[in-house]
Design a protein around this motif. Structure first.
Motif, PDB file in Angstrom:
ATOM      1  N   ASN A  23       0.839  -1.198   0.000  1.00 49.31           N
ATOM      2  CA  ASN A  23       0.000   0.000   0.000  1.00 49.31           C
ATOM      3  C   ASN A  23       0.877   1.252   0.000  1.00 49.31           C
ATOM      4  O   ASN A  23       1.601   1.511   0.952  1.00 49.31           O
ATOM      5  CB  ASN A  23      -0.913  -0.006   1.230  1.00 49.31           C
ATOM      6  CG  ASN A  23      -2.016   1.029   1.145  1.00 49.31           C
ATOM      7  OD1 ASN A  23      -1.915   2.025   0.433  1.00 49.31           O
ATOM      8  ND2 ASN A  23      -3.091   0.791   1.888  1.00 49.31           N
ATOM      9  N   LYS A  24       0.818   2.031  -1.076  1.00 53.26           N
ATOM     10  CA  LYS A  24       1.647   3.221  -1.199  1.00 53.26           C
ATOM     11  C   LYS A  24       0.952   4.479  -0.677  1.00 53.26           C
ATOM     12  O   LYS A  24       1.578   5.535  -0.554  1.00 53.26           O
ATOM     13  CB  LYS A  24       2.069   3.418  -2.663  1.00 53.26           C
ATOM     14  CG  LYS A  24       2.963   2.308  -3.184  1.00 53.26           C
ATOM     15  CD  LYS A  24       3.380   2.566  -4.625  1.00 53.26           C
ATOM     16  CE  LYS A  24       4.275   1.442  -5.133  1.00 53.26           C
ATOM     17  NZ  LYS A  24       4.695   1.664  -6.542  1.00 53.26           N
ATOM     18  N   GLN A  25      -0.341   4.380  -0.376  1.00 49.50           N
ATOM     19  CA  GLN A  25      -1.086   5.542   0.089  1.00 49.50           C
ATOM     20  C   GLN A  25      -0.965   5.757   1.594  1.00 49.50           C
ATOM     21  O   GLN A  25      -1.105   6.869   2.079  1.00 49.50           O
ATOM     22  CB  GLN A  25      -2.566   5.386  -0.279  1.00 49.50           C
ATOM     23  CG  GLN A  25      -2.857   5.437  -1.765  1.00 49.50           C
ATOM     24  CD  GLN A  25      -4.332   5.287  -2.040  1.00 49.50           C
ATOM     25  OE1 GLN A  25      -4.919   4.223  -1.918  1.00 49.50           O
ATOM     26  NE2 GLN A  25      -4.951   6.393  -2.413  1.00 49.50           N
ATOM     27  N   PHE A  50       2.913  14.150  -0.411  1.00 48.09           N
ATOM     28  CA  PHE A  50       1.490  14.159  -0.780  1.00 48.09           C
ATOM     29  C   PHE A  50       0.836  15.470  -0.345  1.00 48.09           C
ATOM     30  O   PHE A  50       0.087  16.079  -1.105  1.00 48.09           O
ATOM     31  CB  PHE A  50       0.779  12.982  -0.122  1.00 48.09           C
ATOM     32  CG  PHE A  50      -0.707  12.983  -0.320  1.00 48.09           C
ATOM     33  CD1 PHE A  50      -1.276  12.525  -1.504  1.00 48.09           C
ATOM     34  CD2 PHE A  50      -1.564  13.441   0.683  1.00 48.09           C
ATOM     35  CE1 PHE A  50      -2.645  12.534  -1.685  1.00 48.09           C
ATOM     36  CE2 PHE A  50      -2.930  13.451   0.503  1.00 48.09           C
ATOM     37  CZ  PHE A  50      -3.476  12.999  -0.680  1.00 48.09           C
ATOM     38  N   ASP A  87      -7.965  12.756   5.130  1.00 51.16           N
ATOM     39  CA  ASP A  87      -7.715  11.900   3.976  1.00 51.16           C
ATOM     40  C   ASP A  87      -6.975  10.628   4.375  1.00 51.16           C
ATOM     41  O   ASP A  87      -7.270   9.531   3.876  1.00 51.16           O
ATOM     42  CB  ASP A  87      -6.903  12.656   2.919  1.00 51.16           C
ATOM     43  CG  ASP A  87      -7.713  13.734   2.219  1.00 51.16           C
ATOM     44  OD1 ASP A  87      -8.952  13.655   2.232  1.00 51.16           O
ATOM     45  OD2 ASP A  87      -7.094  14.671   1.661  1.00 51.16           O
ATOM     46  N   GLU A  88      -5.996  10.759   5.261  1.00 50.46           N
ATOM     47  CA  GLU A  88      -5.212   9.593   5.679  1.00 50.46           C
ATOM     48  C   GLU A  88      -6.032   8.662   6.562  1.00 50.46           C
ATOM     49  O   GLU A  88      -6.030   7.437   6.355  1.00 50.46           O
ATOM     50  CB  GLU A  88      -3.957  10.049   6.434  1.00 50.46           C
ATOM     51  CG  GLU A  88      -3.031   8.897   6.803  1.00 50.46           C
ATOM     52  CD  GLU A  88      -1.861   9.326   7.660  1.00 50.46           C
ATOM     53  OE1 GLU A  88      -0.718   9.146   7.212  1.00 50.46           O
ATOM     54  OE2 GLU A  88      -2.087   9.860   8.774  1.00 50.46           O
ATOM     55  N   LEU A  95      -8.480   6.197   4.962  1.00 53.83           N
ATOM     56  CA  LEU A  95      -7.906   4.974   4.383  1.00 53.83           C
ATOM     57  C   LEU A  95      -7.824   3.850   5.421  1.00 53.83           C
ATOM     58  O   LEU A  95      -7.880   2.670   5.068  1.00 53.83           O
ATOM     59  CB  LEU A  95      -6.507   5.265   3.844  1.00 53.83           C
ATOM     60  CG  LEU A  95      -6.432   6.251   2.678  1.00 53.83           C
ATOM     61  CD1 LEU A  95      -4.975   6.595   2.358  1.00 53.83           C
ATOM     62  CD2 LEU A  95      -7.124   5.703   1.445  1.00 53.83           C
TER      63      LEU A  95
END
Length: 218
Positions: A156-158, A192, A211-212, A215
């Protein structure tokens, strides 16, 4: 040296499938010496952004005050979403009256492995901090090392995501940016964040957390 203990027992129940793990609330919570917008519950400090972020993500309309209704609203949300809280630090010593993780000495940890064995529906752990010294992920890795367990990184890169294979199940581990305002500087250096800020000048460190955290929680 000040004795800093965790004033709240783990909030876990049979259907818990997601576990929020941090360290300790500010020392004033041990003394019930609250500020006007503090909530007498985990992550209740008016300076902590966990509940404001969750409030926005889930559209909760939470109260932010010393009332019992504010506490009930948080517990109701956790139960309805099968989310528990078990901060990993039970107590520590401090030379200064603050909530800095780095300032903790003679740390006594809670046995999260025990809770993972007892509550077998837990398949996700959300750390309110990353792998810096004395952060929740840092201490958790100390625990699993004692039990000869290993964590595997994901692709997972996000978001920082890892996997713990334990007790015949896989448990996802998400390490989030700390909800403390002290983490704003590190957010400012995040690639980001810089990209979003360039596109939208109104994009804030709070927006970044929203946003984080989405996820990990959704």
């Amino acid at each position: 040296m000040f004795n800093h203990f965790h004033p709240y027992k783990p909030f876990i129940f049979e259907n818990t499938n997601t576990l929020i793990v941090g360290t300790l609330p500010p020392l004033r919570f041990c003394k019930k010496d609250f500020k006007s917008k503090d909530v007498d519950f985990c992550y209740g400090s008016q300076d902590n952004l966990l509940w404001p972020v969750l409030n926005k993500i889930f559209k909760l309309n939470l109260l932010f005050d010393n009332s019992q209704e504010a506490v009930k609203m948080r517990k109701d949300f956790l139960v309805s979403n099968n989310i528990g809280i078990c901060d990993i630090v039970d107590s520590c010593k401090r030379e200064k009256i603050n909530a800095s993780d780095l300032g903790m000495k003679d740390v006594v940890l809670r046995d999260l492995i025990f809770y993972l064995k007892k509550y077998k529906n837990i398949n996700k752990i959300v750390f309110t901090g990353k792998s810096s010294k004395n952060g929740p992920e840092y201490f958790f890795k100390q625990l699993i090392k004692k039990h000869c367990l290993n964590i595997q990184a994901s692709n997972n890169k996000q978001i920082k995501e890892q996997v713990l294979y334990f007790d015949n199940r896989s448990i996802k581990l998400f390490s989030l940016t700390s909800p403390s305002n002290a983490a704003n500087r590190s957010i400012g250096a995040n690639t980001f964040y810089k990209k979003r800020k360039k596109t939208n000048p109104n994009y804030s460190t709070f927006d970044f957390r929203v946003d984080e955290y989405k996820l990990a929680f959704i």
